[in-house]
Design an enzyme around this catalytic site. Structure first.
Site, PDB file in Angstrom:
ATOM      1  N   ASP A 265      -6.300   5.861  -1.226  1.00 38.93           N
ATOM      2  CA  ASP A 265      -7.587   5.988  -0.543  1.00 38.93           C
ATOM      3  C   ASP A 265      -8.607   6.642  -1.475  1.00 38.93           C
ATOM      4  OD1 ASP A 265      -9.636   6.127   1.254  1.00 38.93           O
ATOM      5  OD2 ASP A 265      -8.752   7.743   2.476  1.00 38.93           O
ATOM      6  N   LYS A 272     -14.532   9.568  -2.404  1.00 34.68           N
ATOM      7  CA  LYS A 272     -14.096  10.959  -2.373  1.00 34.68           C
ATOM      8  C   LYS A 272     -14.469  11.584  -3.711  1.00 34.68           C
ATOM      9  CE  LYS A 272     -10.075  10.160   0.627  1.00 34.68           C
ATOM     10  NZ  LYS A 272     -10.383  10.992   1.795  1.00 34.68           N
ATOM     11  N   ASP A 283      -1.431   8.647   1.632  1.00 28.81           N
ATOM     12  CA  ASP A 283      -2.104   8.279   2.881  1.00 28.81           C
ATOM     13  C   ASP A 283      -1.361   7.135   3.585  1.00 28.81           C
ATOM     14  OD1 ASP A 283      -4.011   8.746   4.756  1.00 28.81           O
ATOM     15  OD2 ASP A 283      -5.684   7.857   3.654  1.00 28.81           O
ATOM     16  N   ASP A 343     -14.701   5.978   4.380  1.00 26.36           N
ATOM     17  CA  ASP A 343     -13.518   6.829   4.192  1.00 26.36           C
ATOM     18  C   ASP A 343     -12.761   7.025   5.509  1.00 26.36           C
ATOM     19  OD1 ASP A 343     -11.669   8.353   2.904  1.00 26.36           O
ATOM     20  OD2 ASP A 343     -12.964  10.093   2.584  1.00 26.36           O
ATOM     21  N   GLU A 345     -11.134   4.871   7.057  1.00 26.16           N
ATOM     22  CA  GLU A 345     -10.588   3.509   6.995  1.00 26.16           C
ATOM     23  C   GLU A 345      -9.305   3.343   7.800  1.00 26.16           C
ATOM     24  OE1 GLU A 345     -10.057   5.801   4.707  1.00 26.16           O
ATOM     25  OE2 GLU A 345      -7.877   5.727   4.808  1.00 26.16           O
ATOM     26  N   ARG A 347      -8.447   4.208  10.798  1.00 28.39           N
ATOM     27  CA  ARG A 347      -8.628   3.730  12.167  1.00 28.39           C
ATOM     28  C   ARG A 347      -8.967   2.238  12.197  1.00 28.39           C
ATOM     29  NH1 ARG A 347     -13.342   8.029  13.097  1.00 28.39           N
ATOM     30  NH2 ARG A 347     -11.833   9.119  11.774  1.00 28.39           N
TER      31      ARG A 347
END
Ligand SMILES: [Zn+2]
Length: 512
Positions: A265, A272, A283, A343, A345, A347
């Site tokens: 991620d 980030k 993640d 970010d 992502e 969900r």
């Protein structure tokens, strides 16, 4: 496979030298309740010359006992109202590490039984804690050919055999740790899928992998938006892994799991920054734990339950193809989603998986749906290392989260139960009217009020599960598990994966 091999030992004389074991490890609250005279005498004698015996884990010179080694691991705080069964795990971990360093190859583990109900599974929790202690990273194993420290761990119990269950749970946990903990090129989405297929080869688990871009974009549009800039690099392309366990005989319950497997991620276009990206190969703990659960199911083959999973394996990359905020994308369930932050992502990945599971659940016997995900920093801010269960009204009525929390805590994986509120739905309101819902706000979740609860509102709406509420023709129970705080332990970036909540979920499945 790199795994602890637990062996049942039902004869007390196994503690003596020449019986096949080379260290005796005793996990006990005190020296007087050990209940095996030879060990008690040695321990009490040892305590006279070393005040640490019975207070901290110690190795005693023990002529006549297996390997001449006696390791006493005291369980502290048994009388503490706030202590739970994990104190047995902590003691066992410390002791097994000493046995390993001492050069033992076949330690015999004896956990002194407790009459306290909350310690009912103390010996199982202690054994699993040894597995957690002994697991080593896949990268190290592949680079060095490392093999397990022990040939076997004997489980001394005069009353019950536990090795079959514990070996199956630990096999699942090894798979989950391997998948979760491994770096993002070795465990890309493609490699994750292949690792799963290998793990289930020849087993009762039915597997399928979706990898065609056109099919992914048609059937998993939100997931494919997250994956959009990863398609340019062949080895970074997404996968959806489907797993199914069908029992022999009648089915009385169906459990359906969506697992978040964001293999890396970057945050996407909402990159980030400031060092916040490191560690983001972890993640994928949700998809990993669910895959591990199927490994356990494949070995124990419990009756009566059908278990289905979809794992969304995606790299949230950044590049000229990256999806951006403000885009409106129609989910698999037909819900128009405004992207609030790239970010957020996880969900998006889960919503499409849940939509597919929803369709299967409608015609299933007694279905319960779950999502398992390292979803938010908020859950870590809120509960530290504990996972949260956020359930819909149907699941709440059926006491899903409460029951899961009870089962899991008895097995050393305690949960917190959070409540979904009307304010959580207000947070995903899309103000322009151009879309049905907004995926996320733009403050870090850890400073957003209700930052781990409101994503469950999004998941209900975007997956179509919201239409299966208490008053619907077909109500569907759904519980979202945010495991961001429990998926790893120790170092915040590169700590050891825990496989949480695999053990608790398995107990829930077979006892529901
Ligand atoms: Zn993210």
């Amino acid at each position: 496979m790199f795994q602890v091999n637990f062996v049942d030992v039902q004869a007390e004389n196994a503690i003596f030298d020449g019986e096949g074991w080379d260290a005796v490890v005793v996990v006990t609250p005190d020296l007087v309740s050990i209940g095996i005279d030879e060990i008690s005498l040695l321990a009490e004698h040892g305590a006279k010359v070393d005040k640490r015996v019975g207070k901290s884990p110690t190795l005693l010179f023990a002529p006549g006992l297996a390997g001449g080694r006696l390791i006493i691991a005291p369980v502290t705080q048994v009388a503490d109202d706030y202590a739970d069964v994990r104190i047995y795990g902590d003691a066992a971990r410390a002791a097994i590490a000493i046995a390993k360093d001492a050069g033992a190859k076949r330690p015999l583990l004896y956990v002194v039984p407790s009459a306290t109900p909350k310690f009912g599974f103390a010996s199982e929790v202690a054994a699993l804690a040894c597995g957690q202690e002994l697991w080593q990273t896949l990268e190290l194993r592949e680079a060095t050919g490392l093999t397990p420290a022990f040939e076997a761990i004997g489980l001394l119990s005069l009353t019950s055999k536990k090795s079959q269950l514990l070996n199956a749970l630990e096999a699942g946990r090894v798979l989950a740790r391997d998948l979760c903990g491994t770096e993002p090129e070795r465990m890309s989405a493609k490699a994750f899928a292949e690792y799963c297929l290998q793990a289930f080869k020849g087993s009762v688990i039915k597997t399928a992998v979706v990898e065609d871009r056109d099919i992914l974009e048609r059937d998993y549009p939100l997931l494919s938006a997250v994956a959009r800039s990863s398609f340019a690099v062949g080895r970074h392309q997404p996968r959806v892994v489907k797993l199914e366990y069908l029992p022999e005989g009648e089915i009385t319950r169906t459990f359906l799991f969506a697992g978040k497997g964001v293999v890396y991620d970057t945050g996407g276009a909402d990159l980030k920054v400031g060092g916040a990206m490191a560690g983001m190969s972890r993640d994928k703990g949700g998809a990993s734990a669910v895959a591990g659960l199927f490994k356990t199911l494949s070995m124990l083959k419990p009756k009566g339950i059908r278990v289905i999973a979809e794992l969304g394996l995606v790299r949230n990359s950044i590049g000229s193809e990256a999806f951006v905020t403000d885009e409106i994308i129609t989910s698999h369930a037909g819900v128009r989603v405004r992207i609030g932050n790239t970010d957020a992502e996880g969900r998006l990945v889960l919503a499409d998986l849940l939509s597919h599971l929803r369709i299967k659940a409608v015609s299933a016997v007694q279905p319960e749906l779950f999502s398992v995900a390292t979803l938010t920093g908020h859950v870590v801010r809120c509960y530290g290392s504990y996972p949260a269960a956020v359930e819909n009204a149907v699941a709440s009525g059926a006491k899903c989260a409460q029951t899961l929390a009870l089962q899991a805590s008895q097995w050393g994986e305690p949960f917190e139960v959070s409540t979904l509120r009307r304010e959580d739905f207000a947070k995903i309101r899309e103000v322009s009217g151009a879309a049905d819902i907004l995926s996320s706000n733009n403050a870090p979740s850890s400073v957003t009020a209700r930052g781990h609860q409101y994503p469950a509102a999004f998941l209900l709406k975007a997956s179509g599960l919201f239409e299966h509420g208490v008053n619907a023709a077909i109500p569907l129970a759904y519980t979202h598990l945010d495991i961001a705080g429990s998926a790893t332990e120790g170092d915040p970036l590169y700590g050891k994966p825990t496989a949480s909540p695999l053990v608790g979920l398995y107990q829930y499945l077979i006892n529901r």
